[in-house]
Design a protein around this motif. Structure first.
Motif, short mmCIF file in Angstrom:
data_model
loop_
_atom_site.label_atom_id
_atom_site.label_comp_id
_atom_site.label_asym_id
_atom_site.label_seq_id
_atom_site.Cartn_x
_atom_site.Cartn_y
_atom_site.Cartn_z
N PRO A 99 5.74 -0.99 5.80
CA PRO A 99 5.53 -1.71 4.19
C PRO A 99 4.63 -1.22 3.74
CG PRO A 99 5.96 -3.15 6.26
CD PRO A 99 5.96 -1.49 6.73
N LYS A 100 3.44 -0.66 4.49
CA LYS A 100 1.94 -0.37 3.37
C LYS A 100 1.77 0.83 3.08
CE LYS A 100 -0.27 -4.67 4.35
NZ LYS A 100 -1.64 -4.73 4.66
N SER A 101 2.77 2.07 4.05
CA SER A 101 2.55 3.49 3.08
C SER A 101 3.05 3.67 2.07
CB SER A 101 3.97 4.22 4.33
OG SER A 101 5.08 4.28 3.77
N GLY A 102 2.70 5.12 1.16
CA GLY A 102 3.35 5.64 0.72
C GLY A 102 4.38 5.74 -0.35
N ARG A 110 0.89 12.33 -12.78
CA ARG A 110 -1.01 11.90 -11.90
C ARG A 110 -0.75 11.42 -10.03
NH1 ARG A 110 -3.60 5.45 -13.14
NH2 ARG A 110 -5.08 6.46 -11.18
N ALA A 111 -1.30 12.17 -9.43
CA ALA A 111 -0.62 11.74 -8.22
C ALA A 111 -1.61 11.48 -7.34
CB ALA A 111 -1.08 13.60 -7.67
N SER A 164 -0.30 6.72 7.78
CA SER A 164 0.03 8.89 7.51
C SER A 164 -0.30 8.84 6.38
CB SER A 164 1.53 7.99 6.72
OG SER A 164 1.62 6.46 6.16
N ASP A 165 -0.09 9.81 5.59
CA ASP A 165 -0.86 9.86 4.73
C ASP A 165 0.24 10.50 3.56
OD1 ASP A 165 -3.26 9.91 4.90
OD2 ASP A 165 -3.92 12.32 5.77
N TRP A 166 0.72 10.02 2.55
CA TRP A 166 1.61 10.12 1.45
C TRP A 166 0.89 10.44 -0.12
CZ3 TRP A 166 6.92 9.73 2.02
CH2 TRP A 166 8.12 9.18 2.94
N VAL A 167 1.42 11.57 -0.65
CA VAL A 167 1.04 11.81 -2.07
C VAL A 167 2.29 11.25 -3.03
CG1 VAL A 167 0.22 13.25 -3.95
CG2 VAL A 167 -0.59 13.01 -1.79
N ILE A 168 1.82 10.20 -3.87
CA ILE A 168 2.39 9.50 -4.74
C ILE A 168 2.12 11.08 -5.86
CG2 ILE A 168 3.59 7.95 -6.23
CD1 ILE A 168 2.55 5.99 -3.44
N LEU A 205 -5.88 6.35 -3.36
CA LEU A 205 -7.25 7.50 -3.69
C LEU A 205 -6.57 8.12 -4.99
CD1 LEU A 205 -8.07 7.42 -0.05
CD2 LEU A 205 -8.58 5.60 -1.70
N PRO A 206 -7.52 8.67 -5.80
CA PRO A 206 -6.91 9.76 -6.89
C PRO A 206 -7.27 10.52 -6.18
CG PRO A 206 -9.42 8.13 -6.95
CD PRO A 206 -8.66 7.37 -6.45
#
Length: 333
Positions: free
Chosen positions: A118-121, A271-272, A286-290, A308-309
């Motif tokens: 639930p808290k993943s990207g 914006r990412a 996990s690492d997700w870029v939104i 995180l910007p």
């Protein structure tokens, strides 16, 4: 069996040593006896270590597997773990890479796991999307099915469209008796498309997606054509409006794909942000870029606290296109 690759890897060195032994002028035959036997023992020991390593690899990959399938994309295995335990689950493995797991109990089988908590990207994009918070249904695209875990976030009225290139993976989540039931259990309208996602999206009319989750980059070999400027232009064509989201899963042992996605976002003036979610129980880090057009999703307090910007205007970013990509620059250092 499933030993062909490892037997071939061992066969080359074995053949080389055999040829050297048959050649009277080779370094395994010439010289004083002590030197010759030292070289021979070293060669035999090397072969033994190599054989042991290759055997251990196959045994590890197939351990506990009840359903093993081989196809064009390699060998996949489904293993039942924690048998008889309340936390019993079924796991999909491709070599050493785990592509998802699902609890077997009816009470927990819709629980999101591994990289899709639930808290993943992706979890945040699906739970906290402005349309979801407004009580409206979502239209969601999934590039890379895995075991269909993201369908655990589906609600009544949603439309989920999943693209999967591996027919063996797709069969495990579809049909009358699937090994993984995330898709079947989802209260949404679920459609699956077999084939290369980019080619399929090029054929599709605009889909009006609210969230497009790209999850094809966690293995050792990544489909570069899904991370190019032209591919991103295609993704944007399928988003519904300014609050559309592209969520890219960039967890990878060897490659740092965050700069690649950041460069693509910058090329389109988007914006990412990075969501680096921690591990907890059956949910893995996990690492997700939104990637977003506007800040509607990012203004949500829960998303804002996790994001995180990623600066999109940093010089020297490797912009990947259909004509250029550079995996060497993406290697983790």
């Amino acid at each position: 069996g499933y030993w062909e690759l490892n037997l071939a890897l061992a066969g080359g060195p074995v053949l080389l040593v055999a040829v050297l032994l048959l050649d009277p002028d080779s370094w395994l035959n010439r010289g004083n006896a002590t030197r010759v036997w030292a070289f021979r023992i070293g060669a035999y020991a090397g072969l033994a270590v190599l054989a042991g390593t290759l055997v251990a690899q196959v045994v590890s990959n197939l351990r506990g597997a009840g359903d093993v399938r081989r196809g064009f994309f390699g060998v996949i295995a489904v293993a039942l773990e924690n048998r008889g335990d309340p936390d019993e689950w079924r796991k999909l493995r491709h070599g050493r890479i785990t592509h998802g797991l699902q609890f077997t109990s009816a009470a927990r089988r819709r629980e999101p796991t591994t990289y899709y908590g639930p808290k993943s990207g992706a979890g945040l994009a699906l739970r906290r999307h402005p349309r979801r918070l407004a009580g409206q249904p979502l239209r969601v695209g999934l590039v890379g099915l895995g075991v269909g875990t993201l369908a655990a976030f589906a609600q009544a009225g949603d439309v989920f469209r999943a693209y999967e290139i591996n027919p063996d993976v797709l069969r495990l989540s579809t049909g009358p008796d699937p090994a993984f039931t995330f898709l079947r259990d989802a209260p949404a309208e679920v459609t699956t498309i077999l084939g290369d996602a980019r080619l399929a999206l090029e054929r599709d009319p605009p889909l009006g997606l609210d969230v497009l989750a790209l999850d094809a980059f966690s293995s050792d070999a990544i489909p570069v054509h899904l991370l190019t400027r032209e591919a991103f232009a295609l993704y944007l064509r399928h988003l519904r409006g300014p609050d559309g989201v592209v969520a890219v899963h960039v967890s990878n042992k060897y490659l740092d794909l965050k700069p690649v996605v950041r460069g693509l976002a910058g090329a389109f003036g988007l914006r990412a942000v990075l969501v680096d979610s921690p591990a907890s129980g059956s949910v893995w880090s996990s690492d997700w870029v939104i990637v977003v057009r506007d800040d509607a999703l990012l203004r949500d307090p829960e998303v804002d606290a996790a994001a995180l910007p990623l600066a999109v205007n940093e010089p020297g970013l490797p912009l990947w296109t259909d004509d250029y990509s550079n995996l060497l620059l993406a290697l983790k250092r």
